[in-house]
Write a protein that holds these residues in place. Structure first.
Motif, short mmCIF file in Angstrom:
data_model
loop_
_atom_site.label_atom_id
_atom_site.label_comp_id
_atom_site.label_asym_id
_atom_site.label_seq_id
_atom_site.Cartn_x
_atom_site.Cartn_y
_atom_site.Cartn_z
N ASN A 2 0.84 -1.20 0.00
CA ASN A 2 0.00 0.00 0.00
C ASN A 2 0.87 1.25 0.00
O ASN A 2 2.08 1.20 0.18
CB ASN A 2 -0.97 -0.01 1.19
CG ASN A 2 -0.26 -0.03 2.54
OD1 ASN A 2 0.72 0.66 2.73
ND2 ASN A 2 -0.77 -0.83 3.46
N ARG A 221 -6.67 2.70 9.24
CA ARG A 221 -6.54 2.22 7.87
C ARG A 221 -6.13 3.33 6.92
O ARG A 221 -5.34 3.12 6.00
CB ARG A 221 -7.85 1.57 7.41
CG ARG A 221 -8.09 0.20 8.02
CD ARG A 221 -9.29 -0.52 7.43
NE ARG A 221 -10.55 0.07 7.87
CZ ARG A 221 -11.38 0.76 7.10
NH1 ARG A 221 -11.08 0.94 5.82
NH2 ARG A 221 -12.51 1.25 7.58
N GLU A 224 -2.51 3.95 6.77
CA GLU A 224 -1.81 2.93 6.00
C GLU A 224 -2.12 3.00 4.51
O GLU A 224 -1.70 2.15 3.73
CB GLU A 224 -2.19 1.56 6.54
CG GLU A 224 -1.76 1.35 8.00
CD GLU A 224 -2.40 0.13 8.64
OE1 GLU A 224 -3.22 -0.53 7.95
OE2 GLU A 224 -2.10 -0.16 9.80
N ARG A 226 -5.16 2.86 3.10
CA ARG A 226 -6.25 1.96 2.69
C ARG A 226 -7.61 2.62 2.95
O ARG A 226 -7.75 3.43 3.85
CB ARG A 226 -6.18 0.65 3.49
CG ARG A 226 -4.91 -0.13 3.25
CD ARG A 226 -4.93 -1.46 3.97
NE ARG A 226 -4.84 -1.31 5.42
CZ ARG A 226 -5.72 -1.81 6.27
NH1 ARG A 226 -6.78 -2.46 5.83
NH2 ARG A 226 -5.57 -1.66 7.57
N GLY A 227 -8.59 2.27 2.11
CA GLY A 227 -9.96 2.67 2.37
C GLY A 227 -10.45 3.90 1.65
O GLY A 227 -11.56 4.35 1.90
N ARG A 229 -10.05 4.34 -2.02
CA ARG A 229 -9.96 4.20 -3.47
C ARG A 229 -11.17 4.78 -4.20
O ARG A 229 -11.04 5.42 -5.23
CB ARG A 229 -9.75 2.74 -3.86
CG ARG A 229 -8.33 2.26 -3.64
CD ARG A 229 -8.17 0.82 -4.00
NE ARG A 229 -8.94 -0.03 -3.10
CZ ARG A 229 -8.97 -1.36 -3.19
NH1 ARG A 229 -8.28 -1.98 -4.14
NH2 ARG A 229 -9.68 -2.08 -2.34
#
Length: 255
Positions: A2, A221, A224, A226-227, A229
């Motif tokens: 990621n 998240r 990091e 993520r989440g 997109r």
């Protein structure tokens, strides 16, 4: 892999009100939990202007608009942890902007005195336009005035240089970014909901939006990479729409 695990990756967090009631406002208790999370996980908050400085687990914490609750709720928590942060101020929205007031502010805003106190506490102050205009829809003269007026007022009242800014609503374009550079800014924030890496334009640095609905798990998240997109795709698509709108306005002689 990621975004947050790439070399040079830095999460840049975007907050608005801390204690308000709209969808972007974060509860003071939630904000305190998020800052505690950063401390526990060993992050090193940097001012936006120093976002590329080498640090252990760097993160950038930014706030837009200049809500009064930053002074009341966010600043004490930041000072408790010794965290650096950046506040992007819409100068025409300040509570005592007086004859220089521009537009209707979205809530209770900082005064100039409070803004100076925030700066004195070590928070980096950046510009966020004077009237919070949609910069990518302005003509050249109005764009230049919006960018220079906000920076000029901040430097005059605070007695310190202002080198960074955030685009109101996150809207920009290549034309806007060129003018931001020409006006003397060294970097600018967009939104994009992605983790910053070395590949990003310094005049379109992506940020991660922290909302009222952001849970602590969602916050972790986001750090990091993520989440986000779906949000990122929508942001890119809307940029195409906005460029088309500006082109249409120019043809009609509006911009």
């Amino acid at each position: 892999m990621n975004d947050a695990t790439r070399a040079g990756a830095v999460p840049v967090l975007m907050y608005h009100s801390i204690g308000g009631s709209d969808r972007l406002a974060v509860r003071p208790e939630a904000f305190a939990e998020q800052m505690a999370c950063l401390k526990e996980r060993g992050y090193t908050p940097l001012p936006f202007g120093e976002r590329t400085r080498p640090a252990v687990r760097p993160v950038v914490i930014t706030f837009d608009d200049g809500y009064a609750d930053f002074h009341e709720h966010a600043l004490p928590v930041l000072e408790r942890y010794g965290f650096a942060a950046t506040l992007f101020v819409t100068t025409g929205w300040l509570h005592d902007a007086g004859p220089r007031a521009a537009g209707a502010p979205p809530g209770r805003m900082l005064t100039w005195r409070q803004t100076a106190e925030v700066a004195a506490a070590g928070v980096e102050i950046g510009a966020h336009g004077h009237s919070h205009a949609q910069l990518d829809q302005l003509g050249e003269e109005a764009l230049r005035e919006e960018l220079r007026r906000s920076r000029g007022l901040l430097e005059e009242r605070l007695g310190r240089p202002v080198r960074t800014m955030a685009y109101p609503y996150g809207y920009s374009s290549a034309r806007v970014r060129r003018e931001v550079h020409a006006c003397g800014y060294t970097a600018a924030c967009a939104v994009a909901n992605a983790v910053m890496t070395g590949r990003h334009d310094r005049f379109a640095v992506p940020r991660l939006t922290v909302r009222a609905a952001t849970s602590l798990d969602g916050f972790e998240r986001a750090l990091e990479g993520r989440g986000f997109r779906t949000d990122h795709a929508l942001t890119k698509g809307y940029a195409v729409v906005r460029r088309s709108r500006y082109a249409a306005r120019r043809l009609r002689g509006v911009a």
